[in-house]
Design a protein around this motif. Structure first.
Motif, PDB file in Angstrom:
ATOM      1  N   ARG A   1      50.102  -6.171 -23.313  1.00 44.87           N
ATOM      2  CA  ARG A   1      51.154  -7.185 -23.419  1.00 44.87           C
ATOM      3  C   ARG A   1      51.420  -7.471 -24.895  1.00 44.87           C
TER       4      ARG A   1
ATOM      5  N   SER B   1      52.323 -10.226 -26.208  1.00 46.50           N
ATOM      6  CA  SER B   1      51.784 -11.513 -26.646  1.00 46.50           C
ATOM      7  C   SER B   1      50.367 -11.398 -27.184  1.00 46.50           C
ATOM      8  N   ASN B   2      49.650 -10.351 -26.776  1.00 45.54           N
ATOM      9  CA  ASN B   2      48.275 -10.165 -27.227  1.00 45.54           C
ATOM     10  C   ASN B   2      48.135  -9.077 -28.283  1.00 45.54           C
TER      11      ASN B   2
END
Length: 323
Positions: free
Chosen positions: A10, A12-13
């Motif tokens: 992802r 976001s990570n």
């Protein structure tokens, strides 16, 4: 029933770290000065297209393709912030001249440096895990758009030598250096002409380019050897509501009369200014498309100023050094 944790990567990570290289294309060691990169998005990645077979006489079915050369060009979009953005300025302009003390420092960058640094940028997906390094990255073009509101970002177009194969652990520092992110707001931006705030500016944008030339030597790995800086260039546009002839007069003069433009943002004690000492303005149209306000777009070009630089960037912050 317990759910199996997902291992899909992802954004976001994503873990993005970078370090300046001592030798172009050679990834720094884990003990070198790696730093965390605040990121909006990136499109880096090595590509190696396939060439279709041109063989005849073997029937109508296609034969095996042949790998072509590798390329790794792409954009990385980063926030224009008080502290971290200086590293991207260093990539495009070279190391700054820094003065100041006691938490107030001025970093000055100038265009046209004969030698520019290169950077290794590691992008990691911890969930997989997979980490690869875009090595030999050099700054080709830096673009920023100004508006009345919104988030202030910079698009950095890079040319890289190559990308390492993904591995399961970071090759950069396990605990890279990190600077707090404080973004410059679009709402604090300004455009100045000759040191005075230019009124009725609706929008502006500019692009600084190093016009990198790829060194496309024949090598066993199919990658470029490096990229060299060409002629530095700076251009952009300023869109204004037509209420006076402040810019039109300069654009209409014969011979052309250059003006000084400054594009900046100020947030508390912090400030970032792109000073373009000699800007040439073309004469623009002033179309009328309806009952609302009339606007003019000036697509300008920069030239070397008396300072010997086409553009000088000044950043005021609380970071003592980026060495």
């Amino acid at each position: 029933m317990a759910l199996t944790p997902t291992t899909r990567a992802r954004g976001s990570n994503a873990r993005v770290v970078a370090a300046f290289e001592s030798t172009p294309g050679t990834v720094p060691g884990s003990s070198d000065n790696w730093f965390t990169v605040p990121l909006v998005s990136h499109q880096l990645g090595e590509e190696r297209p396939l060439l279709p077979s041109d063989l005849l006489g073997l029937g109508r079915e296609m034969q095996d393709p042949t790998p072509d050369v590798a390329t790794n060009d792409g954009d990385i979009v980063v926030p224009v912030d008080v502290r971290n953005f200086a590293r991207w300025l260093s990539l495009f302009f070279g190391a700054p001249q820094t003065t100041g003390s006691n938490g107030a420092y001025t970093h000055v960058f100038g265009s046209g440096a004969a030698v520019l640094p290169s950077m290794s940028i590691e992008v990691g997906a911890p969930e997989v895990p997979a980490y690869s390094v875009h090595r030999g990255a050099r700054g080709n073009q830096l673009r920023i758009a100004m508006s009345r509101s919104g988030l202030l970002n910079a698009t950095c177009s890079l040319v890289c030598i190559g990308e390492t194969d993904p591995v399961a652990a970071t090759v950069g520092a396990v605990n890279p250096g990190a600077l707090a992110v404080t973004r410059f707001p679009q709402a604090t931006g300004y455009v100045k002409k000759g040191g005075q705030v230019l009124g009725s500016v609706v929008g502006a944008d500019f692009a600084y380019s190093n016009n990198l030339e790829k060194v496309e030597t024949i090598q066993a790995d199919g990658r470029i050897e490096d990229s060299d800086p060409g002629m530095a260039g700076m251009s952009g546009s300023v869109t204004v509501r037509f209420k006076d002839t402040a810019l039109l007069a300069a654009a209409s003069a014969s011979p052309p009369q250059p003006v000084e433009l400054a594009f900046g943002w100020k947030f508390g004690a912090f400030e970032l200014v792109f000073l373009v000492g000699r800007v040439f303005l073309p004469r623009p149209k002033r179309p009328i498309t309806g009952p609302n306000g009339i606007q003019a777009v000036f697509n300008w070009q920069a030239a070397v100023a008396s300072s010997g630089k086409s553009v000088v960037v000044t950043l005021l912050n609380d970071v003592a050094s980026y060495a």
